[in-house]
Write a protein that holds these residues in place. Structure first.
Motif, PDB file in Angstrom:
ATOM      1  N   HIS A  19       0.869  -1.187   0.000  1.00  0.00           N
ATOM      2  CA  HIS A  19       0.000   0.000   0.000  1.00  0.00           C
ATOM      3  C   HIS A  19       0.899   1.228   0.000  1.00  0.00           C
ATOM      4  CE1 HIS A  19      -3.580  -2.406   1.137  1.00  0.00           C
ATOM      5  NE2 HIS A  19      -2.729  -3.111   1.843  1.00  0.00           N
ATOM      6  N   LEU A  20       0.682   2.113  -0.958  1.00  0.00           N
ATOM      7  CA  LEU A  20       1.594   3.256  -1.100  1.00  0.00           C
ATOM      8  C   LEU A  20       1.776   4.034   0.208  1.00  0.00           C
ATOM      9  CD1 LEU A  20       3.324   5.089  -2.896  1.00  0.00           C
ATOM     10  CD2 LEU A  20       1.264   6.404  -3.390  1.00  0.00           C
ATOM     11  N   ASN A  21       0.676   4.463   0.816  1.00  0.00           N
ATOM     12  CA  ASN A  21       0.819   5.310   2.007  1.00  0.00           C
ATOM     13  C   ASN A  21       1.218   4.535   3.266  1.00  0.00           C
ATOM     14  OD1 ASN A  21       0.209   8.155   1.229  1.00  0.00           O
ATOM     15  ND2 ASN A  21      -1.567   7.120   0.355  1.00  0.00           N
ATOM     16  N   PHE A  60      -5.413   1.363  11.575  1.00  0.00           N
ATOM     17  CA  PHE A  60      -6.168   2.200  10.636  1.00  0.00           C
ATOM     18  C   PHE A  60      -6.161   3.673  11.057  1.00  0.00           C
ATOM     19  CE2 PHE A  60      -7.611  -2.004   9.354  1.00  0.00           C
ATOM     20  CZ  PHE A  60      -7.296  -1.905   8.009  1.00  0.00           C
ATOM     21  N   PHE A  63      -3.057   5.204   9.452  1.00  0.00           N
ATOM     22  CA  PHE A  63      -3.215   5.619   8.046  1.00  0.00           C
ATOM     23  C   PHE A  63      -3.877   6.991   7.945  1.00  0.00           C
ATOM     24  CE2 PHE A  63      -3.176   0.899   7.566  1.00  0.00           C
ATOM     25  CZ  PHE A  63      -1.937   0.847   6.952  1.00  0.00           C
ATOM     26  N   HIS A  67      -2.341  10.109   5.923  1.00  0.00           N
ATOM     27  CA  HIS A  67      -3.089  10.793   4.867  1.00  0.00           C
ATOM     28  C   HIS A  67      -3.084  12.311   5.046  1.00  0.00           C
ATOM     29  CE1 HIS A  67      -5.440   6.903   3.710  1.00  0.00           C
ATOM     30  NE2 HIS A  67      -4.283   6.998   3.095  1.00  0.00           N
ATOM     31  N   SER A  99      -2.910   1.755  -4.276  1.00  0.00           N
ATOM     32  CA  SER A  99      -3.252   2.952  -3.513  1.00  0.00           C
ATOM     33  C   SER A  99      -4.692   3.363  -3.777  1.00  0.00           C
ATOM     34  CB  SER A  99      -2.306   4.100  -3.886  1.00  0.00           C
ATOM     35  OG  SER A  99      -2.374   5.104  -2.897  1.00  0.00           O
ATOM     36  N   THR A 100      -5.294   3.966  -2.749  1.00  0.00           N
ATOM     37  CA  THR A 100      -6.690   4.406  -2.823  1.00  0.00           C
ATOM     38  C   THR A 100      -6.736   5.849  -3.305  1.00  0.00           C
ATOM     39  OG1 THR A 100      -6.789   3.275  -0.678  1.00  0.00           O
ATOM     40  CG2 THR A 100      -8.825   4.292  -1.480  1.00  0.00           C
ATOM     41  N   ASP A 141     -11.437   1.313  -0.960  1.00  0.00           N
ATOM     42  CA  ASP A 141     -11.479   1.281   0.509  1.00  0.00           C
ATOM     43  C   ASP A 141     -12.899   0.900   0.925  1.00  0.00           C
ATOM     44  OD1 ASP A 141     -11.635   1.827   3.231  1.00  0.00           O
ATOM     45  OD2 ASP A 141     -10.332   3.587   3.105  1.00  0.00           O
ATOM     46  N   SER A 173      -9.466  -3.258  -0.092  1.00  0.00           N
ATOM     47  CA  SER A 173      -8.804  -3.214   1.216  1.00  0.00           C
ATOM     48  C   SER A 173      -9.557  -2.277   2.145  1.00  0.00           C
ATOM     49  CB  SER A 173      -7.338  -2.787   1.043  1.00  0.00           C
ATOM     50  OG  SER A 173      -7.250  -1.553   0.369  1.00  0.00           O
ATOM     51  N   GLY A 174      -8.891  -1.817   3.187  1.00  0.00           N
ATOM     52  CA  GLY A 174      -9.546  -0.981   4.188  1.00  0.00           C
ATOM     53  C   GLY A 174      -9.945  -1.831   5.378  1.00  0.00           C
ATOM     54  N   HIS A 201      -8.320  -8.349  -0.205  1.00  0.00           N
ATOM     55  CA  HIS A 201      -8.047  -8.693   1.192  1.00  0.00           C
ATOM     56  C   HIS A 201      -9.195  -9.597   1.645  1.00  0.00           C
ATOM     57  CE1 HIS A 201      -5.237  -5.411   0.919  1.00  0.00           C
ATOM     58  NE2 HIS A 201      -4.847  -5.558   2.171  1.00  0.00           N
ATOM     59  N   GLU A 204      -9.128 -11.400   6.651  1.00  0.00           N
ATOM     60  CA  GLU A 204      -8.013 -10.808   7.401  1.00  0.00           C
ATOM     61  C   GLU A 204      -8.326 -10.860   8.904  1.00  0.00           C
ATOM     62  OE1 GLU A 204      -7.112  -6.803   6.212  1.00  0.00           O
ATOM     63  OE2 GLU A 204      -5.328  -6.692   7.477  1.00  0.00           O
ATOM     64  N   ASP A 313       3.108  -5.460   2.762  1.00  0.00           N
ATOM     65  CA  ASP A 313       1.865  -4.781   3.145  1.00  0.00           C
ATOM     66  C   ASP A 313       2.112  -3.280   3.330  1.00  0.00           C
ATOM     67  OD1 ASP A 313      -0.835  -4.933   3.456  1.00  0.00           O
ATOM     68  OD2 ASP A 313      -0.829  -5.562   5.536  1.00  0.00           O
ATOM     69  N   ASP A 314       2.727  -2.902   4.443  1.00  0.00           N
ATOM     70  CA  ASP A 314       2.949  -1.483   4.741  1.00  0.00           C
ATOM     71  C   ASP A 314       4.354  -1.348   5.339  1.00  0.00           C
ATOM     72  OD1 ASP A 314       0.090  -0.420   4.354  1.00  0.00           O
ATOM     73  OD2 ASP A 314      -0.219  -2.069   5.739  1.00  0.00           O
TER      74      ASP A 314
HETATM   75  C1  LIG Z   1      -2.865  -3.836   7.866  1.00  0.00           C
HETATM   76  N1  LIG Z   1      -3.715  -4.441   6.919  1.00  0.00           N
HETATM   77  C2  LIG Z   1      -4.505  -3.782   6.018  1.00  0.00           C
HETATM   78  N2  LIG Z   1      -5.744  -4.267   5.780  1.00  0.00           N
HETATM   79  C3  LIG Z   1      -6.605  -3.635   4.957  1.00  0.00           C
HETATM   80  N3  LIG Z   1      -6.308  -2.483   4.327  1.00  0.00           N
HETATM   81  C4  LIG Z   1      -5.079  -1.971   4.523  1.00  0.00           C
HETATM   82  C5  LIG Z   1      -4.113  -2.593   5.351  1.00  0.00           C
HETATM   83  N4  LIG Z   1      -2.994  -1.847   5.318  1.00  0.00           N
HETATM   84  C6  LIG Z   1      -3.259  -0.810   4.504  1.00  0.00           C
HETATM   85  N5  LIG Z   1      -4.515  -0.856   4.041  1.00  0.00           N
HETATM   86  C7  LIG Z   1      -5.239   0.103   3.173  1.00  0.00           C
HETATM   87  O1  LIG Z   1      -4.272   0.935   2.546  1.00  0.00           O
HETATM   88  C8  LIG Z   1      -4.514   2.311   2.878  1.00  0.00           C
HETATM   89  C9  LIG Z   1      -3.204   3.073   2.951  1.00  0.00           C
HETATM   90  O2  LIG Z   1      -2.609   3.160   1.685  1.00  0.00           O
HETATM   91  P1  LIG Z   1      -3.173   4.064   0.487  1.00  0.00           P
HETATM   92  O3  LIG Z   1      -3.662   5.353   1.070  1.00  0.00           O
HETATM   93  O4  LIG Z   1      -4.270   3.283  -0.181  1.00  0.00           O
HETATM   94  O5  LIG Z   1      -1.982   4.251  -0.410  1.00  0.00           O
HETATM   95  C10 LIG Z   1      -5.276   2.236   4.195  1.00  0.00           C
HETATM   96  O6  LIG Z   1      -6.017   3.413   4.433  1.00  0.00           O
HETATM   97  C11 LIG Z   1      -6.147   1.011   3.990  1.00  0.00           C
HETATM   98  O7  LIG Z   1      -7.290   1.329   3.217  1.00  0.00           O
END
Ligand SMILES: CNc1ncnc2c1ncn2[C@@H]1O[C@H](COP(=O)(O)O)[C@@H](O)[C@H]1O
Ligand SMILES: [Zn+2]
Length: 374
Positions: A19-21, A60, A63, A67, A99-100, A141, A173-174, A201, A204, A313-314
């Motif tokens: 996920h980008l952010n 969450f 994030f 943002h 990314s969202t 999301d 995701s989300g 996803h 989870e 993931d992140d």
């Molecule tokens: C930990 N497990 C997870 N499960 C579900 N969604 C996740 C996530 N980790 C990240 N995101 C999703 O990615 C967004 C951030 O990146 P972007 O703004 O989209 O680039 C989060 O707001 C969420 O919607």
């Protein structure tokens, strides 16, 4: 630098779940914070350090903070380029970012310009000669409901047709505790019918059994996490059968699951379950506990040649990188360097880019083999 460290860095890798952010590094955060000092955001609010854990809910919240820091085209361009560079430095040769798209009235950001900017970053990195092939999944999301999901798919469709193969799919995701997957079926079906690949996803968290049953009928092209799919985790054999029958690859993110507390310890990670479904091979497993103690025990594990792949993931939020994830799996489950190589190579077959790219990557892996095993 020790040999182990060098091996995992030099190992060519495929990253399909980023996920980008969630992937913004400490250094990039530093730049973002100095651009927006009035927000009073500190590193402890944007990342979960070594040995720390949070509930998924708290993740969450993280994030939301990030943002706030990334809300202009300029921010998105910088973040995207830094993230791509960092993956390239970590030895990732093929990356699918997700990314969202967001809009911010205050800064004039639109969903279209959001995606345009990421694509611009991908082009700029390519022109700089970075040794990494980057593609994009547009994310839905869950929190934003079915109408936004449909809009997102339409936008992704436009970009798929105009981006020369860069936009390849959709991510769902989300917060998994929000909304029900059935509401997203029309949007996901539309995406599939127009040629966008689906990475969802799934399971989870516990209590998503019925939703997973439904979404697996699409079927998706890949599954994110899938932690609670199998019977031992409250899933069901019928869910597992659907995954196996359709040969749907799982994207497994160990550190993310431990720090987000959906899995209590590395040794209990569902990596093991899916591994057990394959060829009969008995290996030694070492188990890392969170307090960094290490215990060793024997376990019967059978290699599964197709179904799962390691992902970050992140990487920013969870303070990891793909090399570390591979090293973690090797040390937790006792995999040899040869088996780790195989794992990274097999991920090529699960990418969403066209077959010609798979062939190029397979050739790259062949060419790099002597260098990595020197
Ligand atoms: C930990 N497990 C997870 N499960 C579900 N969604 C996740 C996530 N980790 C990240 N995101 C999703 O990615 C967004 C951030 O990146 P972007 O703004 O989209 O680039 C989060 O707001 C969420 O919607
Ligand atoms: Zn994810």
């Amino acid at each position: 630098m020790d040999d182990e460290f060098v091996f995992y860095r030099e190992l060519p890798k495929v990253e399909l779940h980023a996920h980008l952010n969630g992937s913004v590094s400490f250094q990039t955060m530093e730049k973002l914070m100095s651009r927006k000092p009035h927000l009073n955001i500190e590193h402890s609010m944007t990342a979960i350090g070594k040995g720390q854990r949070r509930t998924l809910d708290e993740c969450f919240e993280v994030f939301k903070v990030i943002h706030k820091l990334v809300d202009t085209e300029e921010d998105i361009l910088m973040v995207s380029k830094d993230v791509i560079r960092e993956f390239a430095e970590d030895g990732v040769k093929y990356l699918e970012l997700r990314s969202t798209p967001r809009e911010e009235q205050r800064t004039g950001l639109t969903k279209k310009s959001y995606i345009d900017t990421i694509i611009k970053a991908i082009h700029q990195c390519k022109n700089e000669g970075l040794d990494i092939d980057v593609r994009l999944l547009v994310a839905i999301d869950r929190r934003n409901g079915m109408e936004v999901a449909m809009e997102t798919v339409k936008l992704a469709e436009e970009f798929m047709l105009s981006s020369d193969g860069l936009v390849v799919g959709i991510d769902l995701s989300g917060d998994p505790t929000v909304g029900h997957g059935k509401h997203f079926l029309p949007a996901l079906e539309r995406a599939k019918n127009c040629g966008l690949k689906l990475s969802l996803h799934l399971s989870e968290v516990q209590s998503q059994r019925e939703e997973s049953e439904l979404l697996l009928n699409l079927p998706p092209d890949r599954i994110g996490h899938g932690t609670f799919l199998h019977p031992e985790m409250g899933g069901s054999q019928s869910l597992v059968d659907k995954v196996v029958k359709n040969r749907i690859p799982l994207e497994l993110c160990l550190t993310s699951n431990i720090k987000g507390q959906t899995v209590p310890m590395f040794s209990l990670h569902h990596f093991k379950y899916w591994y057990q479904l394959g060829h009969p091979t008995v290996i030694c497993v070492s188990l890392f506990l969170l307090n960094q103690q290490c215990k060793v025990f024997q376990c019967s594990i059978r290699l599964n040649p197709l179904s799962f792949h390691l992902q970050t993931d992140d990487k920013g939020v969870f303070c990891t990188d793909l090399s570390q994830e591979y090293q973690l799996v090797a040390s937790t489950f006792g995999l040899s360097q040869k088996e780790i190589w195989k794992l990274s190579q097999q991920a090529i077959d699960c990418i969403f880019a066209e077959d010609a790219v798979k062939q190029q990557l397979k050739k790259r892996w062949q060419d790099l083999h002597p260098q990595v095993f020197k």
